[in-house]
Design an enzyme around this catalytic site. Structure first.
Site, PDB file in Angstrom:
ATOM      1  N   HIS A   1       0.842  -1.195   0.000  1.00 61.61           N
ATOM      2  CA  HIS A   1       0.000   0.000   0.000  1.00 61.61           C
ATOM      3  C   HIS A   1       0.873   1.239   0.000  1.00 61.61           C
ATOM      4  O   HIS A   1       1.831   1.334   0.770  1.00 61.61           O
ATOM      5  CB  HIS A   1      -0.919   0.008   1.233  1.00 61.61           C
ATOM      6  CG  HIS A   1      -1.862   1.174   1.273  1.00 61.61           C
ATOM      7  ND1 HIS A   1      -2.987   1.234   0.486  1.00 61.61           N
ATOM      8  CD2 HIS A   1      -1.831   2.332   1.984  1.00 61.61           C
ATOM      9  CE1 HIS A   1      -3.619   2.373   0.714  1.00 61.61           C
ATOM     10  NE2 HIS A   1      -2.935   3.057   1.617  1.00 61.61           N
ATOM     11  N   SER A   2       0.544   2.202  -0.864  1.00 59.70           N
ATOM     12  CA  SER A   2       1.253   3.480  -0.960  1.00 59.70           C
ATOM     13  C   SER A   2       2.736   3.218  -1.269  1.00 59.70           C
ATOM     14  O   SER A   2       3.051   2.606  -2.282  1.00 59.70           O
ATOM     15  CB  SER A   2       1.053   4.273   0.332  1.00 59.70           C
ATOM     16  OG  SER A   2       1.315   5.637   0.151  1.00 59.70           O
ATOM     17  N   LEU A   3       3.662   3.650  -0.422  1.00 61.39           N
ATOM     18  CA  LEU A   3       5.075   3.323  -0.629  1.00 61.39           C
ATOM     19  C   LEU A   3       5.250   1.816  -0.797  1.00 61.39           C
ATOM     20  O   LEU A   3       6.047   1.351  -1.621  1.00 61.39           O
ATOM     21  CB  LEU A   3       5.913   3.814   0.553  1.00 61.39           C
ATOM     22  CG  LEU A   3       7.347   3.268   0.663  1.00 61.39           C
ATOM     23  CD1 LEU A   3       8.190   3.701  -0.519  1.00 61.39           C
ATOM     24  CD2 LEU A   3       7.986   3.707   1.985  1.00 61.39           C
TER      25      LEU A   3
ATOM     26  N   GLY B   1       3.305  -0.253  -2.200  1.00 62.68           N
ATOM     27  CA  GLY B   1       2.957  -0.656  -3.553  1.00 62.68           C
ATOM     28  C   GLY B   1       4.118  -0.479  -4.510  1.00 62.68           C
ATOM     29  O   GLY B   1       4.375  -1.332  -5.372  1.00 62.68           O
TER      30      GLY B   1
ATOM     31  N   SER C   1      -1.803  -1.016  -3.952  1.00 60.11           N
ATOM     32  CA  SER C   1      -2.924  -0.340  -3.318  1.00 60.11           C
ATOM     33  C   SER C   1      -2.556   1.100  -2.965  1.00 60.11           C
ATOM     34  O   SER C   1      -1.465   1.361  -2.448  1.00 60.11           O
ATOM     35  CB  SER C   1      -3.306  -1.112  -2.040  1.00 60.11           C
ATOM     36  OG  SER C   1      -4.275  -0.428  -1.292  1.00 60.11           O
TER      37      SER C   1
END
Length: 256
Positions: free
Chosen positions: A76-78, A80, A104
């Protein structure tokens, strides 16, 4: 019996504990395997990473043994971005490919401008950013002791993003599933741009919530995740995994 491991990369400022709850909420065939990054949690004594590609290569080597069995990558975020670069690093290491890559809350790297994070942010700037993402309780933002633990990790992770430079390569040959938040600042176009990074199947699932929809809308996120992985289980071959042929691109508006 565990049929598949899901390696989960944390977002900026987080440790592997961000995914601890998931272990209790998935079926027995799916093992949640949170990945710890240097400088936090069980690796708090190690220096923070400063290069995404070097970190991805290091993490790929760390999971080498476990990657001999069926597995998938999630971030998720970083996280991802890290999962994406790990998929490339695993390919370069000629390792068995993951059954799928899940990204994500992260714009496609070819579309993202990381210049905002090129310089270290002050405490006040970091707190303002956390508040804008609607994922940190005000009680935490008002607690100096907690902030003293959180802000150095967050600052290092933002710098890690700021130093990243996208490098076009041949698309991955694995299914790529993208999750987005309907109230997040990341546009649908920037999420859809991920489909250029795979030569296999692609899907985009939009969930209710802001940037941290994976927690705010956890039950539906896990339901979507399990549905995708369950479908991929049907493509298991006698030695590993056979990816889907590429179907029509799909956007799903998950309820909530």
């Amino acid at each position: 019996m565990v049929a598949l491991r899901l390696f989960c990369m944390p977002y900026s400022g987080a440790s592997a504990m961000a995914y601890a709850r998931w272990r209790r909420k998935v079926p027995q065939w799916l093992a949640i395997r949170p990945v710890e990054l240097p400088g936090r949690g069980a690796r708090h004594g190690e220096p923070f990473a400063t290069d995404v590609l070097a970190l991805a290569r290091g993490l790929a080597n760390e999971i080498r043994g476990e990657a001999q069995q069926p597995y998938a990558l999630f971030g998720h975020s970083l996280g991802g971005l890290l999962a994406f670069e790990m998929a490339h690093a695993l390919r370069e290491l000629d390792m068995p490919r993951p059954v799928a890559l899940f990204v994500s809350g992260s714009a496609a790297p070819a579309r993202r401008d990381f210049s905002e994070f090129a310089a270290a942010k002050s405490d006040a700037e970091l707190i303002a950013k956390l508040r804008s993402l609607s994922g940190t309780p005000e009680a935490v933002l008002a607690n100096r002791e907690l902030l003293d633990l959180l802000l150095p990790v967050l600052r290092a992770d933002f710098l890690l993003c700021g130093h990243y430079r996208y490098s076009p390569r041949s698309p991955l040959s694995i299914p790529l599933h993208v999750f987005g938040g309907r109230r997040d600042s990341i546009s649908v176009d920037d999420l859809l741009a991920w489909q250029e990074e795979t030569a296999s199947s692609f899907s985009l699932d939009m969930h209710a919530g802001h940037h941290f929809f994976i927690h705010d809308n956890e039950a539906r996120v896990l339901r979507t995740l399990k549905a995708h992985l369950g479908r991929h289980l049907r493509y298991r071959s006698s030695w590993g995994w056979t990816p889907d042929v590429r179907p029509a691109d799909r956007i799903s508006q998950a309820g909530g």
